[in-house]
Design an enzyme around this catalytic site. Sequence first.
Site, PDB file in Angstrom:
ATOM      1  N   ARG A  12      31.588  49.807  46.617  1.00 49.53           N
ATOM      2  CA  ARG A  12      32.435  48.790  47.254  1.00 49.53           C
ATOM      3  C   ARG A  12      32.075  48.614  48.728  1.00 49.53           C
ATOM      4  O   ARG A  12      32.194  47.509  49.273  1.00 49.53           O
ATOM      5  CB  ARG A  12      33.919  49.113  47.088  1.00 49.53           C
ATOM      6  CG  ARG A  12      34.829  47.974  47.527  1.00 49.53           C
ATOM      7  CD  ARG A  12      36.287  48.243  47.201  1.00 49.53           C
ATOM      8  NE  ARG A  12      36.642  47.874  45.852  1.00 49.53           N
ATOM      9  CZ  ARG A  12      37.210  46.726  45.493  1.00 49.53           C
ATOM     10  NH1 ARG A  12      37.455  45.799  46.415  1.00 49.53           N
ATOM     11  NH2 ARG A  12      37.520  46.479  44.247  1.00 49.53           N
ATOM     12  N   GLU A  45      45.450  45.961  50.362  1.00 52.79           N
ATOM     13  CA  GLU A  45      44.363  46.523  51.152  1.00 52.79           C
ATOM     14  C   GLU A  45      43.811  45.613  52.255  1.00 52.79           C
ATOM     15  O   GLU A  45      43.497  46.094  53.352  1.00 52.79           O
ATOM     16  CB  GLU A  45      43.212  46.930  50.220  1.00 52.79           C
ATOM     17  CG  GLU A  45      43.548  48.103  49.330  1.00 52.79           C
ATOM     18  CD  GLU A  45      42.479  48.330  48.268  1.00 52.79           C
ATOM     19  OE1 GLU A  45      41.835  49.391  48.303  1.00 52.79           O
ATOM     20  OE2 GLU A  45      42.293  47.445  47.409  1.00 52.79           O
TER      21      GLU A  45
END
Length: 775
Positions: free
Chosen positions: A318, A721
């Site tokens: 990621r 997030e």
Amino acid sequence: MDSRPGKGMRVHQALRHDSALKHVSGEALYVDDLPAPSDMLHIYIAMSPHAHARILEMDLDAVRVVTGVAAVVSAGDIPGQNDVSPVAGDDPLFAEGEVYYAGQSLFAVAAESLEIARAAALEAKVQYEILTPLITIDQARQAGSYIEDSQTMACGDAAAALKNAPRRLKGRMIIGGQDHFYLEGQVALALPQEDGDMVIHSSTQHPSEVQHCVARVLGLASHSVTVEVRRMGGGFGGKETQPALMAAAAALVVRKTGRPAKLCLDRDDDMKLTGKRHDFEINYHVGFDETGRIEGIDLALASRCGYSEDLSSAINDRAMFHVDNAYFLGQATITSHRYKTHTVSNTAFRGFGGPQGMMGIERVMDEIAMALGKDPLDIRKVNLYGKAPRNITPYHQHVEDNVAPELITQLEAHARYRERRAEIKDFNRASPFLKKGLALTPVKFGISFTKTHLNQAGALIHIYADGSVHLNHGGTEMGQGLLIKVAQIIAEEFAIDLGCVKITATTTGKVPNTSATAASAGTDLNGMAALNAAQEIKGRLIAFAAKHYHCAREHISFSDNHVTIGNRVIAFADLVNQAYLARVSLSSTGFYKTPEIHYDRATHRGRPFYYFSYGAAVSEVVIDTLTGENKVLRVDILHDVGRSLNPAIDRGQIEGGFVQGMGWLTTEELYFDDGGHLLTHAPSTYKIPACSDRPVEFNIEIWEKGSNLKETIHRSKAVGEPPLMLAISVFSALGDAVASVAGHKFMPRLDAPATPERILTAVEETRRRAGVGKS
């Protein structure tokens, strides 16, 4: 407006958290608050004092005979597998033969009180052969110690583009880790049941994983273990994989003694035993033209993963996905090195590698601006994703929903970015010791688990004969407001008051095989699964009403706690009772899987994300060039949450995420000594942001034009997030302030976290490089 969740409140309403009053009054029950069974045992985990050593002997006889000790369990007492890992099988519950980090669990003591258990553990006689540990990325690199092969993602020919670029520069930055510092520590309460079964109350984001790990350790089938969680006092990723060890240790004690057992770590032990955000080293080589537009880039990412894999593969992936942030990189090569060290295994943390990747490219933008003598915002804007062909990511996903340019332009004007930059220039010219800095940085964050199979969710809804609704799903509540949002969705579907929907604890006994509440996908997944269940029941009610009242289905509608059936209007509760008497099922499961996503990790190509969330922040800071002390003066945020399901909850997530990101980049420093011991393992030495660190002026706006091109739940977007990465603007602003001491002639060498010590060092080094003395 009355924000109480009750009458007439459904989606797109600013409602307070369902447990808000209980939170502030102390009535909200967490695992450690649950009534303790009279015969409950308290557990203490004994930990290794060494980062790397062979266990030559571990004599626990003296521990067992301490008055009040009921059991001592170690690796030899495990009836199943000594493994609490999420994926790779390399995380033992208790060390066997060798220890791999200072703080690794050796054995557990169960006693009548925690004080007895802790004191008894000191009676253990453990002999070690001390081995040389690998603590830093550099040490692991030199030793060739990796958790897996390095990964490379490429788009075009970066080497050729760099060679032909009119201008080039190279740089390197270090990004520190971060402790989750959830208010409620790691805790598990295990209760014995009939036939050797187990019920576990765990503070976990991933009940199914805890269930599977406990079953594996005990040698049981998963159906013998039920895990329940009503709420957590914070998670931030630290309760995704880490709770399995606590739950398994408690379950093992129950298995051995037949008595209930609880394991609740104190803050010091929690910080030593559990994983953190990965610290990174990023090297970059970028080629660009005279406008600042990137023509080619080579990025090398390196992270300290710790002693086992945990989730490091996905986290580092990621980071690679997000090293572009909101910018088209064109010809790009991204390499990721994942180093194995003798430190606690780093783990999931809000952003899951994305923040570290974004830090790298934002530093590049500031470097290019400094090299060209341009405003950093102009460099950022010229590099933003745009229309084809400037809409392809390094992993070959097309950016279809790019609102970053419009959002940035709006924030730039609203926050008076240009005017304030001129004002700050004047201030710095007149101020010899205090220097201000300003930065605007964007966020583009991909939403979905990058492991495709995790993008699924289940739900269970019952409607009782009186019309009240029982709601359950696989998502967990850690303060982020997931449960109230899903309840709003169900109230909206049935057109009933929110107070008619009962929010219940997440349990593996009702919804199986759930994914972690993570990746910002909790509402996307569980909201859609719950909606699916509600629509199934609603369809049955409509079919019953159509038949019972001889009315066409299209003439049946739900509104304001009533159902209109042709010319007849009856209460929702009455229709439900009639359906019950007619033997219509009023219970249904629901299921959802995210469409369109796919990813080939072998080639690092595909569509790992269903959509992107966007935001931007302007931060203004001031530093004291004599001490390095600093303050965030003002923050302006414009964030895209699609069509907000609950603006009050979403604003809280934006504010909290930003402050947590600010702490990561300014005050929160994890310091390991040469022997691998974490020295910052308490609030006395590890500094999370205090109330006084909050920006003096803090302006948060949800983008009014927000929506979602994809068919998400009520066209909302994830919000958990992405806001954390808005705090990168604070770090860039600090760099801008430091650079001002030398007239912005070059980029200061400033690593994260930008503590006062690092800022002071950067100021002095910048002055030396520029040949400028103290004013």
